[in-house]
Design a protein around this motif. Structure first.
Motif, short mmCIF file in Angstrom:
data_model
loop_
_atom_site.label_atom_id
_atom_site.label_comp_id
_atom_site.label_asym_id
_atom_site.label_seq_id
_atom_site.Cartn_x
_atom_site.Cartn_y
_atom_site.Cartn_z
N UNK A 349 7.57 -3.26 0.82
CA UNK A 349 7.50 -2.45 -0.40
C UNK A 349 6.07 -1.95 -0.64
N UNK A 350 5.03 -2.81 -0.56
CA UNK A 350 3.66 -2.28 -0.69
C UNK A 350 3.31 -1.28 0.41
N UNK A 355 1.86 4.47 1.37
CA UNK A 355 2.04 5.82 1.91
C UNK A 355 2.30 6.80 0.76
N UNK A 356 3.15 6.39 -0.17
CA UNK A 356 3.44 7.26 -1.31
C UNK A 356 2.22 7.43 -2.22
N UNK A 357 1.35 6.42 -2.25
CA UNK A 357 0.13 6.55 -3.03
C UNK A 357 -0.74 7.68 -2.52
N UNK A 358 -0.81 7.85 -1.20
CA UNK A 358 -1.58 8.95 -0.62
C UNK A 358 -0.90 10.29 -0.93
N UNK A 365 -10.01 9.20 -3.45
CA UNK A 365 -9.89 7.76 -3.26
C UNK A 365 -8.74 7.43 -2.30
N UNK A 366 -7.63 8.07 -2.50
CA UNK A 366 -6.47 7.82 -1.63
C UNK A 366 -6.78 8.21 -0.19
N UNK A 367 -7.40 9.35 -0.01
CA UNK A 367 -7.73 9.78 1.36
C UNK A 367 -8.77 8.86 2.00
N UNK A 419 -2.16 2.25 -5.99
CA UNK A 419 -2.07 3.67 -6.38
C UNK A 419 -0.63 4.15 -6.32
N UNK A 420 0.11 3.70 -5.29
CA UNK A 420 1.52 4.08 -5.19
C UNK A 420 2.34 3.51 -6.33
#
Length: 810
Positions: A349-350, A355-358, A365-367, A419-420
């Motif tokens: 799940x994390x 991946x969805x957070x990016x 920050x995500x990148x 983030x996701x």
């Protein structure tokens, strides 16, 4: 009486204020509760978090325990009871007597203790080991550090603008990831690594406010990691913090020259403060390292050895199914090396949420953390990226294998997962985006299942193993993955377009599913045992303490490997728990000179092929044992060797070395050597009461005659950092304790030079007549390091005082 604030004003607490406070601390409280539940077997029962049952497979404990149930040998988990418990217990007892344990007289014929970074004597949270029973402290310290890891990750994510739910989710993922779970029983790994998110938090706050106190906070965070005891993890913390500072300097607002200048200055101040704060540990370790068995320069041969510990690409399947290649807890592990070295599981799940957070966040920050995770994974896999690190970064060539970079991967993925999760919370608040996020997560779940199936099929074909046979080991993982993915997809889908209670329930299920997923793996991995099994007294240890209180032991081993329990007596480091002196030892840093002498005495490599950090005793010429000051040999096997007299028989036979040299003696003759090679060639001189000195022959000093009586020297005192001798004859007084530069000698109160004797030991020359000889361990590296650390403390106190003063101004 009403509560009053700093300015004397009356403070009123409304229901709304209490509710807001509860919401603010709910995430950290949840992480704390999960840490306690996760370690319930070590905190809420009578057991301690040590694999003490392993001791029952060794003599002398095996004889008194009787038949032992068959179990599986995990050499890495063994380290917690073989290394960390003896070290922590030794430091606990020493500090209780008011003595800083700079020197360890019990192992390796004496060795620096504080300079062994994993002793972590000055690491502040290790106070728990010094104030309560060390055995009990392992569980308490683990819970404390899991909580701090989650809290610091939560704080960092909140500083990035992530909401409370996302911060809690990211903190949970970081604290309970597979890497930490696999290394949890070796405390220095987690103790060092957890300071990374706190250092990043302070760095982020600095670039948001440009306030100096955040620079100092980052310096103290990195410096605390340096004190925590794991050099490789601290190097990763330092490197990641530096990379983040550079990233934020390049991406912050303002003119390029100004922001780069500020970033460089902030990094320099933080780095200097970190070095000052950690100096009490760094300087002694830096002094020991060039003299240790790890003192090797970067070379092609060393690089090839380093890459042998890279993560095989087949282990990538464990990103989804952590036990696909088995689990050493159950003896089913079939992968390369040790299971913990390749533990990169952060939960399915994390992983999907990362991946969805990016995809959903799409900000700098995500990148950045996506790039960090990819880079760390490439390093762990042993790709040519390692060339830059191995040859370009000082000290990197002395670290463990590249696979430990999976810590950096796990941290980056945990931050992205936070983030996701934040994106999920925001998406579910709007009906237009809720269904789209649910679809994206469902696609991610399908991709994860497909990837796991493809990996299983490929590995089944490669190794010609039936697919069903491969899926036997990770059966629990597969069930857990299917369950949590089904629950998560269903809850997200059901919450689409709903608000209020429906949204909160979906987020709660998301958090619970991830927590259960990580706990299903990690909570089963650590071992506990009843307290009474932690180094219990036995007939043999009681006998040795009565009859060999100051003599030196050489226990003999038959085999030592990674696949099954070793065949050994009183394994290395266990003697120090009972206050016995041993030629053996087990440490990541020990004196290379001593290793050479032990190899010469035994006529073979004293390290087993499975572990170069160990020095073990094996059969040797009794006449050469005098060079080590050995008085007794312990063996399970019986033998008849001239020079060894059987003193006690039983499960372990105790042989007395008949012509052993005293711990301290006046040499009857002296031979001079230019280096250790020459000294080893003349080592037999020690068996005849002589000494081999590494020094030029004296030109004008007459050599003493035979010293005569073996009672030429009386040991008046032999403490941790101090030895006092009474000498009755002239000549070179030889003490069969390891030579090290920090030792200082005085003869009748006057400074005297300490010479290297018999390859690795100490000698001091005395004139005719009776003399008092005192040796003290007073390394300049420690005193300078302590002074530097106190400067850092003063800086921190001054900064705290200034900050508090500013806040109090009307």
């Amino acid at each position: 009486m009403p509560r009053r604030g700093l300015r004397g004003q009356e403070l009123r607490t409304s229901a709304t204020t209490r509710e807001t406070l509860l919401r603010r601390i709910a995430g950290p409280l949840l992480i704390a509760a999960l840490a306690i539940l996760f370690l319930g077997r070590a905190l809420l029962t009578g057991d301690v978090m040590l694999p003490a049952d392993y001791l029952l497979h060794f003599q002398p404990w095996q004889a008194e325990a009787g038949p032992v149930a068959e179990e599986h040998w995990n050499a890495l988990v063994w380290d917690s009871v073989a290394q960390y418990y003896p070290w922590r217990a030794f430091a606990h007892d020493s500090l209780a007597r008011g003595v800083i344990p700079l020197w360890n007289p019990y192992q390796f014929c004496g060795t620096p203790f504080v300079a062994n970074s994993q002793s972590a004597v000055f690491y502040p949270p290790n106070l728990v080991f010094w104030v309560i029973s060390p055995a009990r402290a392992f569980g308490v310290a683990a819970a404390l550090h899991l909580f701090l890891a989650g809290l610091f990750a939560y704080m960092f994510l909140r500083a990035l603008g992530v909401g409370r739910f996302g911060g809690t989710f990211g903190g949970l993922t970081f604290a309970f990831c597979g890497f930490f779970a696999a290394w949890l029983q070796l405390p220095t790994v987690l103790s060092t690594a957890l300071w990374l998110p706190l250092a990043l938090f302070f760095a982020e706050r600095y670039f948001a406010t440009y306030r100096l106190r955040y620079v100092l906070g980052a310096g103290f965070a990195v410096g605390t990691a340096l004190l925590a005891g794991h050099p490789q993890m601290s190097l990763y913390v330092l490197g990641m913090t530096a990379a983040y500072v550079i990233f934020r300097a390049l991406t912050s607002s303002g003119a390029v020259r100004g922001r780069l200048g500020r970033g460089i200055l902030a990094g320099a101040i933080a780095g200097a403060l970190a070095l000052l704060w950690g100096a009490v540990q760094l300087l002694p370790t830096a002094e020991l390292l060039p003299m240790s068995h790890r003192a090797t320069a970067a070379s092609a041969q060393g690089y090839a050895a380093y890459l042998r510990f890279a993560m095989p690409w087949q282990h990538l399947v464990t990103l989804l199914l952590p036990e696909f290649l088995g689990n050493p807890i159950y003896g089913t592990y079939v992968g390369r090396g040790n299971f913990a070295e390749y533990a990169a599981y952060v939960g399915v799940v994390p992983l999907i949420l990362a991946v969805l957070g990016v995809i959903w966040r799409r900000d700098k920050y995500a990148f950045f953390f996506a790039a960090v995770a990819a880079f760390a994974l490439f390093v762990a896999l042993g790709t040519p990226v390692n060339l830059l690190l191995f040859y370009g970064i000082p000290g990197f060539s002395s670290t463990g294998g590249p696979a430990r970079m999976l810590f950096v991967y796990s941290a980056a993925m945990a931050f992205l997962a936070g983030m996701g999760a934040d994106a999920a919370a925001n998406a579910l608040a709007d009906s237009a985006t809720a269904r789209r996020f649910a679809r994206h997560f469902a696609l991610g779940a399908a991709a994860a299942l497909l990837a796991a199936a493809l990996f299983a099929g490929v590995l089944s074909a490669m190794f010609a193993v039936p697919l069903l046979g491969l899926l036997g080991a990770p059966a629990i993982n597969i069930v857990v993955m299917l369950l949590v993915l089904a629950v998560t997809v269903a809850s997200l889908w059901a919450a689409s377009g709903r608000t209020g209670l429906g949204r909160e329930a979906a987020l709660a299920l998301l958090l619970i599913a991830s927590a259960l997923e990580l706990a299903a793996f990690g909570a089963r991995y650590y071992r506990t045992a009843p307290l009474e099994r932690v180094y219990p007294a036995t007939e043999l240890t009681a006998y040795l303490r009565r009859h060999v209180p100051v003599g030196r032991l050489m226990p003999l081993y038959q085999s030592w490997g990674l696949a099954k329990f070793p065949d050994a007596v009183l394994p290395p480091n266990s003697a120090m728990v009972y206050g016995l002196h041993d030629v053996q030892g087990y440490d990541s840093l020990y004196l290379a000179r001593y290793r050479s002498v032990l190899a010469a005495v035994q006529g073979r490599d004293p390290s087993p092929p499975a572990n170069g950090n160990m020095l073990l005793g094996s059969s040797a010429d009794p006449s050469l044992l005098a060079a080590l000051g050995v008085t007794h040999v312990l063996s399970q096997a019986s033998f008849d060797i001239p020079g060894l007299a059987l003193e006690r028989s039983g499960e372990v036979n105790v042989y007395r070395v008949e012509n052993s040299a005293p711990r301290a003696y006046v040499a009857r003759s002296t031979v001079y050597a230019s280096d250790i090679v020459g000294a080893l060639a003349e080592l037999s001189q020690a068996s005849r009461g002589g000494a081999v000195l590494e020094m030029p022959p004296p030109q004008s000093v007459q050599e003493p005659r035979a010293a005569g009586s073996p009672n030429s020297v009386t040991v008046l005192r032999h403490d941790l950092n101090r030895v006092r001798l009474k000498v009755w004859h002239p000549g070179y007084v030889v003490l069969s304790d390891a030579y090290y530069p920090g030792w200082r000698a005085r003869v009748d109160g006057e400074p005297a030079e300490i010479h290297i004797a018999n390859g690795a030991f100490r000698a001091v020359r005395v004139a005719p007549g009776g003399h008092d000889v005192e040796m003290r361990f007073e390394p300049c590296s420690f005193r300078l390091g302590l002074f530097a650390t106190l400067i850092a403390v003063a800086v921190g106190m001054a900064a705290a005082g200034m900050t508090l003063g500013v806040r109090r101004r009307p």
